[in-house]
Design an enzyme around this catalytic site. Structure first.
Site, PDB file in Angstrom:
ATOM      1  N   LEU A  74      -3.691  -6.942   2.027  1.00 22.69           N
ATOM      2  CA  LEU A  74      -4.045  -6.978   0.608  1.00 22.69           C
ATOM      3  C   LEU A  74      -2.825  -6.845  -0.294  1.00 22.69           C
ATOM      4  CD1 LEU A  74      -7.242  -4.735   0.580  1.00 22.69           C
ATOM      5  CD2 LEU A  74      -7.085  -7.221   0.760  1.00 22.69           C
ATOM      6  N   GLY A  75      -1.804  -6.170   0.188  1.00 25.88           N
ATOM      7  CA  GLY A  75      -0.626  -5.996  -0.645  1.00 25.88           C
ATOM      8  C   GLY A  75       0.465  -5.272   0.117  1.00 25.88           C
ATOM      9  N   GLY A  78       7.089  -0.980  -1.697  1.00 23.39           N
ATOM     10  CA  GLY A  78       8.221  -0.243  -1.174  1.00 23.39           C
ATOM     11  C   GLY A  78       7.838   0.862  -0.223  1.00 23.39           C
ATOM     12  N   LYS A  97      -4.065   2.043   3.989  1.00 17.36           N
ATOM     13  CA  LYS A  97      -2.659   2.001   3.599  1.00 17.36           C
ATOM     14  C   LYS A  97      -1.811   2.704   4.639  1.00 17.36           C
ATOM     15  CE  LYS A  97       0.562   2.685  -0.169  1.00 17.36           C
ATOM     16  NZ  LYS A  97       0.713   2.857  -1.613  1.00 17.36           N
ATOM     17  N   ASP A 193       2.904   9.304 -10.324  1.00 21.22           N
ATOM     18  CA  ASP A 193       3.219   7.867 -10.342  1.00 21.22           C
ATOM     19  C   ASP A 193       2.147   7.099 -11.116  1.00 21.22           C
ATOM     20  OD1 ASP A 193       4.622   5.558  -9.856  1.00 21.22           O
ATOM     21  OD2 ASP A 193       3.838   5.269  -7.838  1.00 21.22           O
TER      22      ASP A 193
END
Length: 346
Positions: A74-75, A78, A97, A193
């Site tokens: 999906l993505g 870094g 993830k 973040d």
């Protein structure tokens, strides 16, 4: 483009009717060239096929992490890669993830432990505007975190596509993000973040905050990760850049930058290198939003400006206070006048 997230022209290609993704960190020190490139040059990834939905039948896997069968990427960012994955134990699709950080074995072991601690903290958060974390753990390929699969678009992609909210809509979206942050802060979790890529819109006015705690791992004192290692430097509070202690006011600052960008259509700071961006964040004059465009309400401009104060003591003391200010503005005479103007015949 109007703030219309999911409606498409009837003649549009059906394949473009829905965008599905889970956002990962879009800036790391090792990828500063990507971070400082013009954002308009970055094309959003194509919409992946959501495997297993509706049937419970697994499609062909591209690999495994723990018990999870990986379906599509999906993505990438870094700090990691996000996959659409199938959980055979609970028969559901998740966003999974994995953490990718180059470090020596001793540092990596420490980072993995920190990542899992942060994931456990995030898993304890239950809020309508925070992505739900299902599971986290180690695997042969590294640590992972499994979370709910979302459908929609993140604010970064929306801004790249030229989609802009009106002032009232921007205030409402940011207020809901502030509510989510306030809830997390009460639980002892600081995001560290906050940025458009970590605010995922599952509906026109329904944001979900992603990646709680992941940036905290990257900012730990590890030799391989010195400096600004994760998170876009445009949104980091000055104290984060200086390596000073952070608290809930650091999240308030970052959310103030997001509000400014939603109102103005561009970031308050500019720079062609990490050094220039850091210098701008710390010293450059910020033009108030209402001076950039007279269409931006003064009251909302003032709120964004205070949230972005360089001195933490000059900001709103908490995300809850920021949320309250935005709520009061939405009910103000200034906001009512905007609504009346919008309803007035052309």
């Amino acid at each position: 483009m109007r703030w219309n997230l999911f409606r498409r022209a009837e003649s549009a290609d059906a394949s473009d009717s829905t965008f599905e993704t889970t956002v990962v960190d879009d800036v790391a020190a090792a990828r500063m060239a990507q971070a400082t490139a013009p954002e308009g040059a970055v094309a959003p990834p194509p919409a992946p096929v959501l495997a297993g939905v509706g049937t419970g039948i697994e499609s062909e896997s591209i690999g495994h992490v723990g018990r999870y069968a990986l379906k599509t990427v999906l993505g990438k960012g870094g700090l990691g890669t996000v996959y659409a994955a199938w959980d055979p134990l609970l028969s559901r699709t998740v966003a999974l993830k994995t953490l990718h950080i180059d470090a020596d074995p001793a540092a990596r072991e420490s980072l993995d432990a920190l990542f899992l601690n942060e994931a456990r903290a995030a898993a304890g958060l239950s809020h309508p505007h925070i992505v739900t974390v299902f599971d986290a753990g180690p695997s042969d390929t590294g640590v992972y975190i499994a979370m709910e699969r979302l459908q929609g678009q993140d604010l970064r992609h929306l801004l790249l596509q030229g989609v802009r909210p009106g002032p009232i809509e921007a205030a409402q979206v940011v207020r809901r993000v502030a509510d989510a942050l306030a809830y997390a802060h009460r639980k002892g979790v600081v995001h560290c973040d906050v940025k458009p890529a970590n605010i995922f819109m599952t509906g026109r006015m329904h944001p979900k905050v992603l990646d709680f705690g992941i940036a905290r791992v990257a900012h730990r004192d590890v030799p391989a990760l010195e400096g600004v290692a994760a998170g876009s430097p445009f949104y980091l509070a000055p104290e984060q850049m200086d390596g000073r202690s952070v608290d809930r006011r650091s999240d308030v600052y970052s959310l103030g930058v997001v509000l400014y960008e939603l109102l103005v259509g561009r970031k308050p700071f500019e720079g062609k290198s990490l050094e220039e961006i850091m210098a701008a964040v710390k010293t450059a004059e910020v033009v108030p939003a209402h001076r950039v465009s007279p269409k931006i309400p003064l009251g909302l401009s003032v709120i964004a400006g205070r949230a972005m104060a360089r001195d933490p003591d000059q900001r709103y003391p908490s995300a809850r206070h920021l949320s309250m200010e935005l709520r009061h503005w939405v009910d103000s005479a200034e906001a009512r006048a905007l609504r009346n103007d919008a309803r007035a015949p052309v």
